[in-house]
Design a protein around this motif. Sequence first.
Motif, PDB file in Angstrom:
ATOM      1  N   HIS A  27       0.622   5.216   1.165  1.00  0.00           N
ATOM      2  CA  HIS A  27      -0.044   5.984   2.191  1.00  0.00           C
ATOM      3  C   HIS A  27       0.272   7.608   2.113  1.00  0.00           C
ATOM      4  O   HIS A  27       0.164   8.464   2.953  1.00  0.00           O
ATOM      5  CB  HIS A  27       0.083   5.601   3.790  1.00  0.00           C
ATOM      6  N   SER A  77      -8.370   3.776  -2.889  1.00  0.00           N
ATOM      7  CA  SER A  77      -9.325   3.528  -1.761  1.00  0.00           C
ATOM      8  C   SER A  77      -9.300   4.821  -0.923  1.00  0.00           C
ATOM      9  O   SER A  77      -8.423   5.507  -0.650  1.00  0.00           O
ATOM     10  CB  SER A  77      -9.084   2.282  -0.972  1.00  0.00           C
ATOM     11  N   THR A  98     -11.183  -4.101   2.657  1.00  0.00           N
ATOM     12  CA  THR A  98     -10.985  -3.406   1.499  1.00  0.00           C
ATOM     13  C   THR A  98      -9.796  -3.939   0.533  1.00  0.00           C
ATOM     14  O   THR A  98      -9.859  -4.419  -0.498  1.00  0.00           O
ATOM     15  CB  THR A  98     -10.623  -1.897   1.477  1.00  0.00           C
ATOM     16  N   VAL A  99      -8.821  -4.325   1.260  1.00  0.00           N
ATOM     17  CA  VAL A  99      -7.762  -4.916   0.631  1.00  0.00           C
ATOM     18  C   VAL A  99      -7.903  -6.513  -0.052  1.00  0.00           C
ATOM     19  O   VAL A  99      -7.490  -6.766  -0.945  1.00  0.00           O
ATOM     20  CB  VAL A  99      -6.322  -4.947   1.507  1.00  0.00           C
ATOM     21  N   HIS A 122      -3.557   0.651  -3.228  1.00  0.00           N
ATOM     22  CA  HIS A 122      -2.864  -0.505  -2.905  1.00  0.00           C
ATOM     23  C   HIS A 122      -2.783  -1.244  -4.294  1.00  0.00           C
ATOM     24  O   HIS A 122      -3.299  -0.890  -5.173  1.00  0.00           O
ATOM     25  CB  HIS A 122      -4.210  -1.529  -2.271  1.00  0.00           C
ATOM     26  N   ILE A 133      -2.721   9.891   2.183  1.00  0.00           N
ATOM     27  CA  ILE A 133      -3.802   9.549   3.394  1.00  0.00           C
ATOM     28  C   ILE A 133      -4.276  11.088   3.926  1.00  0.00           C
ATOM     29  O   ILE A 133      -5.428  11.038   4.267  1.00  0.00           O
ATOM     30  CB  ILE A 133      -2.881   8.931   4.597  1.00  0.00           C
ATOM     31  N   ASN A 138     -10.007   4.197   2.244  1.00  0.00           N
ATOM     32  CA  ASN A 138      -9.779   3.365   3.618  1.00  0.00           C
ATOM     33  C   ASN A 138      -8.396   2.521   3.393  1.00  0.00           C
ATOM     34  O   ASN A 138      -8.080   2.178   2.263  1.00  0.00           O
ATOM     35  CB  ASN A 138     -10.794   2.924   4.532  1.00  0.00           C
ATOM     36  N   ASN A 139      -7.848   1.808   4.508  1.00  0.00           N
ATOM     37  CA  ASN A 139      -6.833   1.041   4.650  1.00  0.00           C
ATOM     38  C   ASN A 139      -7.144  -0.259   5.326  1.00  0.00           C
ATOM     39  O   ASN A 139      -6.462  -0.823   6.080  1.00  0.00           O
ATOM     40  CB  ASN A 139      -5.536   1.708   5.347  1.00  0.00           C
ATOM     41  N   ARG A 140      -8.664  -0.650   5.360  1.00  0.00           N
ATOM     42  CA  ARG A 140      -9.087  -1.905   5.912  1.00  0.00           C
ATOM     43  C   ARG A 140      -8.668  -2.866   5.468  1.00  0.00           C
ATOM     44  O   ARG A 140      -8.423  -3.174   4.207  1.00  0.00           O
ATOM     45  CB  ARG A 140     -10.633  -1.539   6.075  1.00  0.00           C
ATOM     46  N   VAL A 177      -5.640   6.147  -0.226  1.00  0.00           N
ATOM     47  CA  VAL A 177      -4.705   5.248   0.025  1.00  0.00           C
ATOM     48  C   VAL A 177      -4.832   4.171  -1.151  1.00  0.00           C
ATOM     49  O   VAL A 177      -5.714   3.689  -1.727  1.00  0.00           O
ATOM     50  CB  VAL A 177      -5.117   4.251   1.161  1.00  0.00           C
ATOM     51  N   GLY A 222       0.821  -1.116  -0.055  1.00  0.00           N
ATOM     52  CA  GLY A 222       0.065   0.153  -0.006  1.00  0.00           C
ATOM     53  C   GLY A 222       0.946   1.188   0.087  1.00  0.00           C
ATOM     54  O   GLY A 222       2.079   1.272   0.524  1.00  0.00           O
ATOM     55  N   LYS A 236      -3.789  -4.658   7.578  1.00  0.00           N
ATOM     56  CA  LYS A 236      -4.663  -4.719   6.143  1.00  0.00           C
ATOM     57  C   LYS A 236      -4.568  -5.997   5.423  1.00  0.00           C
ATOM     58  O   LYS A 236      -4.987  -6.446   4.766  1.00  0.00           O
ATOM     59  CB  LYS A 236      -4.163  -3.800   5.528  1.00  0.00           C
TER      60      LYS A 236
END
Length: 189
Positions: A108, A134, A141-142, A118, A111, A136-138, A116, A106, A166
Amino acid sequence: MNWPTIVKVQCTGKQVAPGRRITLTKLAVLAGVHRHTLRAYLIKYGVYQRFCAIFDHDFDLLVKTFKSAKPTLGVSYVIGVLRNHQAIDRQRYSVPHSNYLWHLDGHHKLIRWGIVIHGIVDGYCQTVVRLCASTNNRASTVLDLFLMAVRKYGAPSRMRGDRGGKNIEISVWMIKHRGTKRASFMWGL
């Protein structure tokens, strides 16, 4: 089996010298023996060198000279200089085939603006199998990003990612689908 039936010591010493780019595996194939056998004989006859033969004093002098000329530059630049002077050798990156190993990371830097990025790259052909911005960095999501790549290219044999949270869901998915004790997901730095 004695040494002359494998390959001559003088010739082999030149072939495996740190400045040369022939691997022990290739040399073993040419000699018609297993690479472990070749390595054992090279060690036995004092020909095998894993690293360049540079003396500590010369190494220190090289680093000090560079650092005095460019004191603000860091470790990466020093390593580059050492590689250019063949004081240290770069390891070759090798992946046997496509979909054998994918790399995930990823970015960042954006941010601050809620972005973000990936990306997933196939280690064999360096194809970007997925790249996504994205909000977010959840881990979920990844994982969605990864599953989109899997639907398009098929599942990789192995996956490499950093130790970020993540990547947890991808590592669980890989271990469930590819098995344990085979490096299905490799954690990097």
